[in-house]
Design an enzyme around this catalytic site. Structure first.
Site, mmCIF file in Angstrom:
data_model
loop_
_atom_site.group_PDB
_atom_site.id
_atom_site.type_symbol
_atom_site.label_atom_id
_atom_site.label_comp_id
_atom_site.label_asym_id
_atom_site.label_seq_id
_atom_site.Cartn_x
_atom_site.Cartn_y
_atom_site.Cartn_z
ATOM 1 N N GLU A 254 0.862 -1.135 0.007
ATOM 2 C CA GLU A 254 0.082 0.098 0.272
ATOM 3 C C GLU A 254 1.072 1.201 -0.071
ATOM 4 O O GLU A 254 1.524 1.665 1.153
ATOM 5 C CB GLU A 254 -0.822 -0.086 1.288
ATOM 6 C CG GLU A 254 -1.696 -1.214 1.485
ATOM 7 C CD GLU A 254 -2.805 -1.246 0.458
ATOM 8 O OE1 GLU A 254 -3.036 -0.394 -0.170
ATOM 9 O OE2 GLU A 254 -3.581 -2.437 0.682
ATOM 10 N N CYS A 293 -3.056 8.919 3.518
ATOM 11 C CA CYS A 293 -2.590 7.933 2.000
ATOM 12 C C CYS A 293 -4.024 8.484 0.962
ATOM 13 O O CYS A 293 -3.891 8.451 0.055
ATOM 14 C CB CYS A 293 -2.450 6.806 2.334
ATOM 15 S SG CYS A 293 -3.662 5.783 3.084
HETATM 16 P P1 NAP Z 1 8.016 5.061 4.699
HETATM 17 O O1 NAP Z 1 9.219 6.062 4.999
HETATM 18 O O2 NAP Z 1 8.184 4.533 3.252
HETATM 19 O O3 NAP Z 1 8.047 4.071 5.858
HETATM 20 C C1 NAP Z 1 7.226 3.085 5.949
HETATM 21 C C2 NAP Z 1 7.660 1.903 7.017
HETATM 22 O O4 NAP Z 1 8.527 1.150 6.252
HETATM 23 C C3 NAP Z 1 8.476 2.447 8.158
HETATM 24 O O5 NAP Z 1 7.833 1.382 9.169
HETATM 25 C C4 NAP Z 1 9.740 2.523 7.967
HETATM 26 O O6 NAP Z 1 10.608 2.497 9.248
HETATM 27 C C5 NAP Z 1 9.807 1.110 7.127
HETATM 28 N N1 NAP Z 1 10.922 0.998 6.387
HETATM 29 C C6 NAP Z 1 11.786 2.030 5.896
HETATM 30 N N2 NAP Z 1 12.765 1.196 5.074
HETATM 31 C C7 NAP Z 1 12.800 -0.131 5.610
HETATM 32 C C8 NAP Z 1 13.402 -1.259 5.191
HETATM 33 N N3 NAP Z 1 14.563 -1.092 4.351
HETATM 34 N N4 NAP Z 1 13.189 -2.356 5.568
HETATM 35 C C9 NAP Z 1 11.999 -2.577 6.147
HETATM 36 N N5 NAP Z 1 11.405 -1.418 6.580
HETATM 37 C C10 NAP Z 1 11.639 -0.249 5.992
HETATM 38 O O7 NAP Z 1 6.653 5.818 4.860
HETATM 39 P P2 NAP Z 1 6.264 6.752 5.870
HETATM 40 O O8 NAP Z 1 6.906 8.035 5.849
HETATM 41 O O9 NAP Z 1 6.181 6.092 7.330
HETATM 42 O O10 NAP Z 1 4.637 7.172 5.392
HETATM 43 C C11 NAP Z 1 4.380 8.040 4.545
HETATM 44 C C12 NAP Z 1 4.093 7.257 3.174
HETATM 45 O O11 NAP Z 1 3.065 6.208 3.484
HETATM 46 C C13 NAP Z 1 3.486 8.238 1.982
HETATM 47 O O12 NAP Z 1 3.917 7.912 0.857
HETATM 48 C C14 NAP Z 1 1.855 7.478 2.135
HETATM 49 O O13 NAP Z 1 1.198 7.862 0.977
HETATM 50 C C15 NAP Z 1 2.084 6.369 2.442
HETATM 51 N N6 NAP Z 1 1.018 5.624 2.905
HETATM 52 C C16 NAP Z 1 0.158 4.743 2.345
HETATM 53 C C17 NAP Z 1 -0.863 4.249 2.755
HETATM 54 C C18 NAP Z 1 -1.899 3.176 1.781
HETATM 55 O O14 NAP Z 1 -2.787 2.467 2.488
HETATM 56 N N7 NAP Z 1 -1.342 3.301 0.707
HETATM 57 C C19 NAP Z 1 -1.347 4.609 3.941
HETATM 58 C C20 NAP Z 1 -0.567 5.520 4.806
HETATM 59 C C21 NAP Z 1 0.607 6.050 4.285
HETATM 60 P P3 NAP Z 1 11.113 3.550 9.927
HETATM 61 O O15 NAP Z 1 9.746 4.410 10.187
HETATM 62 O O16 NAP Z 1 11.652 2.948 11.091
HETATM 63 O O17 NAP Z 1 11.967 4.497 8.717
#
Ligand code: NAP
Length: 519
Positions: A254, A293
């Protein structure tokens, strides 16, 4: 200052030397520290496979449903505590908080109800069986059984409660244990909630990783399932893990989405639907400070209506009180961190060539210091030329920013919507069902959900941005291609469908034991 421990292998464990602070985005105060060290998660996954999977698979659907109801009750009893944590750790207003916390409780209750309806079975059989031989002695059916591994949930920062429990509800009802990794910036709430709930869960059913997620996907095995929510950039990294490329591990994504909200050609300035549309766009821009999102980023309106819509939206946004969410009048709190604040301003700057700013809120938050808090005033941009603009369809600005885009006719509107290359949700506000049907048909393949608002539901509809457990959540293409929730459909991710062929009597026996359902 304390470092929040992980819950792995059935106990609380401290993790690693590298730590980072969690900060109140309104005041800049440090709240607590978290570990940012990469952890070897293989022992924790093995423990969950051995103990958690056995315990949950030993329960039938009704018993698992009861477990979800118990979790919901436990969380509901401490709503005030969760509200306080979200206010401090995320700068959430009361309305933002309700969406996250009530959303979690209602989703758990909904899946508890589905468990009760599925009853005493432990597997699902699809309706309808085929006779496979001329003699009529062999039949074929399709059964669904839960995977034997762990559901690895990697969540985004913006829904620390709903993101956690929505996924857990579906995995637990399926009989699959969970290892969850919350988004670091808001992980205090996930930590507090898991600590509250763990005492009522079977051993190994729920593990919590309060550390870096690096290496987590690589540790997965073929019967494990990964459900990721986050940015497109992280999704790309996870997709390239050997566990996904060659290891046969299922990965549900997602990701980012440039969702659209469309005003129909038939709607006039003095129609009530016009006001409902503008109310919805203003709300979508402000709620959770745009960190949603599903937020409506692209606002498509007939070219002749661009001026009226912009004026009406600017008037609404001008009334929004920005500032410290401890003040009950505040509707727009800070964004979660300095990093997000900077990213939002960079995103706005990237759209400068293609848009003009029709409205920018005041940079004077109430009861807060703008130099210290991570505030971003509401921004309303207007696309200058929808024929040439490109970035408005590519840049996901994760903040209180929306762009108005003029369209010529319904075909043009549909083409512009599709330039988001796949989104979670599009809404169409129109009272012309014939035109509406055409637009819906043209955009549905590019979306996981479409909301059509006509006069019949205008005053009381579920909303563009609200994800309901009954409806599919996820979108094709850029949105990641994943599917979550959607009632029983969400359980598909955690089950294997198997074509079962055998004697008429064997299949009858199986059919009597299984719950008949369609995933
Ligand atoms: P993110 O930076 O991609 O992080 C998402 C998750 O992935 C966090 O728990 C992060 O941990 C983890 N992560 C990062 N690198 C990783 C790796 N190499 N291996 C495993 N896990 C890893 O996203 P965000 O800033 O938290 O959220 C914002 C984004 O999420 C926006 O782009 C939004 O559109 C999207 N979003 C989408 C939905 C949907 O349902 N489609 C819902 C909500 C948000 P850390 O936090 O420790 O870095």
């Amino acid at each position: 200052m304390d470092v929040l421990p992980s819950f792995l292998c059935g106990r609380w464990v401290n993790g690693g030397d590298q730590t980072a602070p969690l900060v109140d985005p309104t005041t800049g105060d440090e709240i607590v520290r978290i570990s940012t060290t990469a952890v070897d998660t293989q022992p924790a996954l093995a423990y969950a496979r051995k103990h958690g999977s056995a315990a949950l698979r030993g329960m039938n659907f009704a018993q698992r449903g009861q477990l979800l109801a118990n979790i919901a009750a436990r969380l509901a009893a401490r709503r005030d505590a969760w509200n306080r944590t979200l206010l401090v750790n995320m700068g959430a207003t009361a309305r933002d908080t309700a969406m996250d916390i009530e959303g979690a409780i209602q989703t758990l209750r909904y899946y508890a109800g589905l468990g009760a309806a599925l009853g005493a079975a432990t597997m699902v059989i699809e309706p309808g069986q085929d006779i496979l031989t001329r003699a009529g002695n062999e039949k074929g059916a399709h059964i669904w059984t839960p995977v034997g591994g762990v559901a690895i949930h990697i969540n985004a920062f913006n829904f620390p409660s709903w993101g956690l429990w929505g996924k857990v509800a579906v995995a637990f009802l399926s009989g699959v244990p969970v290892l969850t990794k919350p988004g670091a910036a808001t992980s205090l709430l996930a930590w507090e909630m898991v600590r509250e709930v763990v005492p009522i869960l079977p051993d190994g059913a729920l593990s919590l990783l309060m550390a870096s997620g690096r290496g987590l996907v690589d540790a997965a095995e073929p019967q494990d399932v990964i459900a990721f929510t986050g940015s497109d950039a992280t999704a790309r990294t996870l997709r390239s893990s050997p566990a996904i490329l060659g290891g046969g591990v299922r990965l549900n994504i997602e990701a980012d989405s440039l969702n659209s909200i469309v005003l129909g050609l038939d709607v006039r300035r003095d129609d009530p639907l016009f006001d409902r549309f503008c109310d919805e766009v203003a709300q979508e821009t402000v709620i959770k400070s745009g960190q949603k999102c599903t937020a409506a980023r692209r606002v498509l309106v007939p070219e002749a209506m661009v001026g009226s819509v912009t004026e009406a939206l600017a008037a609404r946004l001008a009334n929004v009180v920005t500032g410290n969410p401890r003040n009950a009048a505040v509707e727009l709190g800070p964004v979660v961190s300095r990093q997000q604040q900077v990213a939002i301003h960079q995103g706005i700057a990237a759209l400068e060539e293609e848009t003009v700013a029709a409205f920018v809120g005041l940079d004077t938050p109430v009861d807060a210091d703008p130099q210290v808090g991570c505030f971003v005033p509401a921004h309303l941009l207007v696309c200058q030329d929808s024929r040439t603009a490109r970035r408005i369809h590519e840049e996901e600005i994760f903040g209180p920013v929306a762009t108005v885009i003029g369209y010529r006719d319904p075909a043009d509107a549909a083409a512009l919507v599709r330039r988001g290359r796949g989104s979670l949700i599009a809404s169409v506000f129109s009272d012309d069902s014939a035109q509406g049907r055409k637009i819906v048909e043209a955009i549905a393949p590019w979306h996981g959900r479409v909301l059509f608002v006509d006069e019949a539901i205008a005053a009381d509809h579920t909303g563009h941005g609200l994800v309901l457990p009954q409806s599919n959540h996820g979108g094709p293409g850029r949105a990641g291609g994943g599917e979550e929730l959607g009632g029983l459909r969400g359980m598909r991710l955690y089950h294997q469908r198997t074509a079962l062929q055998g004697s008429v009597s064997f299949l009858r026996d199986i059919g009597e034991q299984a719950a008949e359902a369609t995933f």
